[in-house]
Scaffold this active site. Sequence first.
Site, PDB file in Angstrom:
ATOM      1  N   HIS A 105     -12.990  -3.597   4.680  1.00 36.65           N
ATOM      2  CA  HIS A 105     -11.546  -3.802   4.751  1.00 36.65           C
ATOM      3  C   HIS A 105     -10.916  -3.112   5.977  1.00 36.65           C
ATOM      4  O   HIS A 105     -10.393  -3.788   6.851  1.00 36.65           O
ATOM      5  CB  HIS A 105     -10.897  -3.300   3.447  1.00 36.65           C
ATOM      6  N   GLU A 116       0.824  -1.215   0.000  1.00 38.19           N
ATOM      7  CA  GLU A 116       0.000   0.000   0.000  1.00 38.19           C
ATOM      8  C   GLU A 116       0.859   1.266   0.000  1.00 38.19           C
ATOM      9  O   GLU A 116       0.348   2.357   0.262  1.00 38.19           O
ATOM     10  CB  GLU A 116      -0.936   0.024   1.231  1.00 38.19           C
TER      11      GLU A 116
HETATM   12  O1  2HA Z   1      -0.542  -4.871   4.315  1.00 37.13           O
HETATM   13  O2  2HA Z   1      -3.556  -4.709   5.028  1.00 37.13           O
HETATM   14  O3  2HA Z   1      -4.371  -3.793   2.635  1.00 37.13           O
HETATM   15  C1  2HA Z   1      -1.619  -5.719   4.202  1.00 37.13           C
HETATM   16  C2  2HA Z   1      -2.876  -4.958   4.052  1.00 37.13           C
HETATM   17  C3  2HA Z   1      -3.221  -4.533   2.706  1.00 37.13           C
HETATM   18 ZN    ZN Z   2      -5.477  -3.956   4.702  1.00 40.62          ZN
END
Ligand code: 2HA
Ligand code: ZN
Length: 281
Positions: free
Chosen positions: A210, A116
Site C-alpha cells: 500500500h 485516514e
Molecule cells: O486517501 O491513500 O489509504 C486515500 C488513501 C487511503
Molecule cells: Zn493510501
Amino acid sequence: MTDFTDSSYVRDMAKTTENLYRHGWDERNGGNVSLRLTKEEVEAYAGTDKVLRQIPIKFDASELAGKYYLVTGTGRYFKNMVEFPDRDMGLIRISEVGNSVDLMWGFNDGGEPTSEFPAHLMSHIARLKKNPNQRVIMHCHPTNLVAMTFTIPLSSKRFSRTLWKMHPESIVVFPEGIGVIPYMCPGTNDIGEKTAAKMEDYRVVVWPHHGVFAAGDSLDETYGLVETVEKSALIYTTIQAQGGEILQSLTDQDFRDLIKRFDLNVNEDFLTPDAVTATVD
Ligand code: 2HA
Ligand code: ZN
C-alpha cells in the site's frame, strides 16, 4: 489581516501535495497529509475565528482537544490542491467532545477530512510524546518501496538494513530505521493503532502492498524523509532489473564510519544482520 487561504501553510500544503502527485506517489485520490498549527499561527489570519460546522470522526481525539490541523480531504485529488485549496483541504480544531472536530476553514463544498484521519491523529499523539516539534503526518504510495513489500520479508530490520545498504544517506536520514506492520485494511482504526504503536520508535511506517506513514517537523522535512527512503528503494529495484547479483555494497564497517562521522543516534539492533524471518517483528 491576510486571509488564511493566502497563508504560507495553505501554500506549502498545496505545493507539497502537488509534488507528491508529480512524483507519482499519489495517483487519483491516493495519499493524505496533516499539519499541526498553533492557536497563535491560526489567529494571525482572517477567516478562522468561527466554527463553520462540526464534523464527526471515528476516533475519540479529545486528548488533542484545542489543537488545530490543516488536513487534506477525503476523496480529493492531490493534483487539484493548488487550484482549489479551500475546497480540497480544511483547517479543523479538535473539540472537547470526543469523536468530533470543528471546521474553521476550507472544505467549502461540504467535504470532510481524509478517511485516514483517525490513523493521523493516533500517529500525531505518538510522535508528540516523542518530540513536541513534530507537526506533520504524511501518507503516500511510493512505488518502489511498495514493490519491495512483495519480495522482501516483512521485517523492520530487513527493510531498514536493505535500504541503509543502498545509499550512505539512508542511515544518516533515518538512523532509527523504518517500521513495518502486517498488511491491514486501510481506513480503519485498527491500522491506525498498529501504525501509531510503531510510530513510538520510527518516523516511517510501511504499510505492505500500500504505502507509508511518515512523520516530521515540517512538510519539507517529512517529504525529504520519504524521498530518501524511496530513493534507496529505487536503487534496490534497479539492482534487481540489472540481474540482482550484488558484487559489492556498503558494509557494516561503512555504517560504523557514518555513525561516527555524523554522530548518529542509530538503532543498535539493526547494526548486525540476523537470521531472516518471514514475519513482521
Ligand atoms: O486517501 O491513500 O489509504 C486515500 C488513501 C487511503
Ligand atoms: Zn493510501
